[in-house]
Write an enzyme that holds these catalytic residues in place. Structure first.
Site, PDB file in Angstrom:
ATOM      1  N   THR A 171      13.342  77.011  12.079  1.00 53.00           N
ATOM      2  CA  THR A 171      12.044  77.259  12.736  1.00 53.00           C
ATOM      3  C   THR A 171      12.114  76.681  14.143  1.00 53.00           C
ATOM      4  O   THR A 171      12.838  75.707  14.365  1.00 53.00           O
ATOM      5  CB  THR A 171      10.938  76.569  11.929  1.00 53.00           C
ATOM      6  OG1 THR A 171      10.718  77.311  10.747  1.00 53.00           O
ATOM      7  CG2 THR A 171       9.626  76.453  12.685  1.00 53.00           C
ATOM      8  N   ARG A 199       2.931  85.091   1.955  1.00 54.36           N
ATOM      9  CA  ARG A 199       2.877  83.622   2.087  1.00 54.36           C
ATOM     10  C   ARG A 199       2.711  83.231   3.567  1.00 54.36           C
ATOM     11  O   ARG A 199       3.395  83.736   4.433  1.00 54.36           O
ATOM     12  CB  ARG A 199       4.162  83.018   1.527  1.00 54.36           C
ATOM     13  CG  ARG A 199       4.272  81.498   1.662  1.00 54.36           C
ATOM     14  CD  ARG A 199       5.125  81.098   2.846  1.00 54.36           C
ATOM     15  NE  ARG A 199       5.483  79.684   2.815  1.00 54.36           N
ATOM     16  CZ  ARG A 199       6.071  79.050   3.821  1.00 54.36           C
ATOM     17  NH1 ARG A 199       6.344  79.680   4.936  1.00 54.36           N
ATOM     18  NH2 ARG A 199       6.368  77.773   3.732  1.00 54.36           N
ATOM     19  N   GLY A 201       2.806  79.946   6.131  1.00 47.71           N
ATOM     20  CA  GLY A 201       3.253  78.548   6.173  1.00 47.71           C
ATOM     21  C   GLY A 201       2.453  77.713   7.153  1.00 47.71           C
ATOM     22  O   GLY A 201       1.458  78.162   7.719  1.00 47.71           O
ATOM     23  N   ASP A 202       2.922  76.505   7.343  1.00 52.05           N
ATOM     24  CA  ASP A 202       2.240  75.543   8.216  1.00 52.05           C
ATOM     25  C   ASP A 202       2.242  75.954   9.688  1.00 52.05           C
ATOM     26  O   ASP A 202       1.342  75.592  10.445  1.00 52.05           O
ATOM     27  CB  ASP A 202       2.930  74.182   8.114  1.00 52.05           C
ATOM     28  CG  ASP A 202       4.391  74.276   8.566  1.00 52.05           C
ATOM     29  OD1 ASP A 202       5.166  75.016   7.925  1.00 52.05           O
ATOM     30  OD2 ASP A 202       4.754  73.630   9.569  1.00 52.05           O
ATOM     31  N   THR A 221       8.262  71.075  11.566  1.00 48.32           N
ATOM     32  CA  THR A 221       9.190  71.968  10.872  1.00 48.32           C
ATOM     33  C   THR A 221       9.509  71.352   9.523  1.00 48.32           C
ATOM     34  O   THR A 221       9.404  70.137   9.347  1.00 48.32           O
ATOM     35  CB  THR A 221      10.482  72.196  11.698  1.00 48.32           C
ATOM     36  OG1 THR A 221      11.461  72.816  10.865  1.00 48.32           O
ATOM     37  CG2 THR A 221      11.067  70.906  12.251  1.00 48.32           C
ATOM     38  N   GLY A 222       9.893  72.191   8.570  1.00 43.25           N
ATOM     39  CA  GLY A 222      10.182  71.679   7.234  1.00 43.25           C
ATOM     40  C   GLY A 222       9.469  72.539   6.204  1.00 43.25           C
ATOM     41  O   GLY A 222       9.057  73.662   6.511  1.00 43.25           O
ATOM     42  N   ILE A 223       9.312  72.023   5.010  1.00 47.70           N
ATOM     43  CA  ILE A 223       8.690  72.825   3.952  1.00 47.70           C
ATOM     44  C   ILE A 223       7.186  72.906   4.215  1.00 47.70           C
ATOM     45  O   ILE A 223       6.443  71.940   4.055  1.00 47.70           O
ATOM     46  CB  ILE A 223       8.965  72.218   2.563  1.00 47.70           C
ATOM     47  CG1 ILE A 223      10.474  71.958   2.387  1.00 47.70           C
ATOM     48  CG2 ILE A 223       8.454  73.153   1.474  1.00 47.70           C
ATOM     49  CD1 ILE A 223      10.827  71.221   1.123  1.00 47.70           C
ATOM     50  N   GLY A 224       6.766  74.112   4.618  1.00 45.48           N
ATOM     51  CA  GLY A 224       5.400  74.308   5.092  1.00 45.48           C
ATOM     52  C   GLY A 224       4.320  73.852   4.128  1.00 45.48           C
ATOM     53  O   GLY A 224       3.301  73.301   4.533  1.00 45.48           O
TER      54      GLY A 224
END
Ligand code: ASP
Length: 303
Positions: A171, A199, A201-202, A221-224
């Site tokens: 990302t 879906r 995300g963040d 960034t990372g798992i939303g």
């Protein structure tokens, strides 16, 4: 004075090619050029993100990953000066960050999603592109084989990512502060591999993966799903209001993520109005780079 920080995603990053390095460097430089010539932090973050969306080396724009239906669905958001715009689940807009900015500047809404967001972008003359390549389909088929055999995948969780680190990568985001001390943040992503269609995300959510007010700017960034639950952007705003510096904010946010959800989850870049920056992550790596007006040349760290 001015400053810009960019990221090219947090995750299980173990190596970077020369081209990937150059693309990140190019992003920092193009944002820095905007700022050095007196441009706004808003223009600078948009510019830096466009460079990364176009490069094909990141999970944004042309490099976006595929969802479980083998489609591209991208999210992007931008924020500055109390205004914000975002697009979610767009399939073909060449530069989702441009569309996000149009939402911010031309509508009273904050997020447009799906088909209408695309129609809106096309109407405004933004370019359309097809980002599904044979190389991506190849990776998609391989990942699908694993998941068909092992599990029904829609749990975008840490355990799964520990086993299949390839699912999360690249990302992109940028934060900047200009000579007027105006702050801006922009983030763009294809999300995570094999996510369910629809879906969001963040990245697209203001106050989660993207946030800027008069004191602080953040791109995550990372798992939303974890970033949304933690409201990283809003928290950063509250921490800055309490007088915390960008570096303290970045550390506090990531330490909170680690204590709530464990490691291997997320990374943030943060800038405050006093030109201080904060970078932290609890994943194996995070691509990042920065430049401030008092530095001779930009710094880029690939992993
Ligand atoms: N945060 C992004 C998402 O969950 C993914 C990433 O940062 O790589 O959509």
């Amino acid at each position: 004075m001015w400053a810009i920080v960019v990221h090219g995603g947090a995750g299980q990053i173990t190596s970077a090619s020369r081209e990937e390095h150059e693309a990140l460097l190019e992003a920092v430089k193009s944002g820095a050029e905007v700022l050095a010539s007196g441009g706004s932090s808003l223009d600078a973050v948009e510019r830096a993100v466009i460079v990364m969306e176009d490069s094909g080396f990141f999970n944004a724009g042309s490099g976006s990953c595929l969802n479980i239906a083998g489609e591209v669905e991208m999210d992007a958001a931008i924020m500055s000066g109390g205004k914000a715009g975002a697009v979610a689940c767009v399939k073909r807009i060449k530069n989702p960050i441009r569309a996000a900015r149009k939402v911010m500047e031309l509508t009273d809404h904050v997020i447009l999603s799906g088909e209408f967001a695309e129609k809106f972008a096309v109407k405004l003359g933004l370019e359309i592109s097809n980002f599904i390549t044979e190389e991506k389909m190849e990776k998609y088929r391989k990942l699908m084989e694993v998941f068909r055999r092992k599990e029904w995948y829609y749990k975008v969780n840490k355990d799964l990512l520990d086993r299949y680190p390839d699912l999360l990568h690249g990302t992109v985001g940028a934060v900047a502060v200009d000579s007027r001390r105006d702050l801006a943040a922009a983030t763009s992503t294809g999300g995570v591999w094999l996510k369910l269609p629809g879906r969001i995300g963040d990245t697209a959510l203001i106050g989660a993966g993207t946030y800027a007010d008069s004191r602080v700017a953040l791109s995550a960034t990372g798992i939303g799903e974890y970033i949304i639950k933690m409201g990283l952007g809003t928290r950063a705003g509250m921490m800055a209001e309490m007088g915390m510096r960008a570096d303290e904010i970045a550390r506090a946010l990531i330490s909170k993520m680690s204590s709530e959800f464990g490691r291997g989850i997320a990374g943030v870049i943060v800038l405050d109005r006093d030109y201080r920056m904060g970078i932290d992550y609890n994943t194996a790596g995070m691509r990042r780079g920065w430049m401030r007006s008092d530095m001779k040349r930009p710094v880029v760290i690939d992993i």
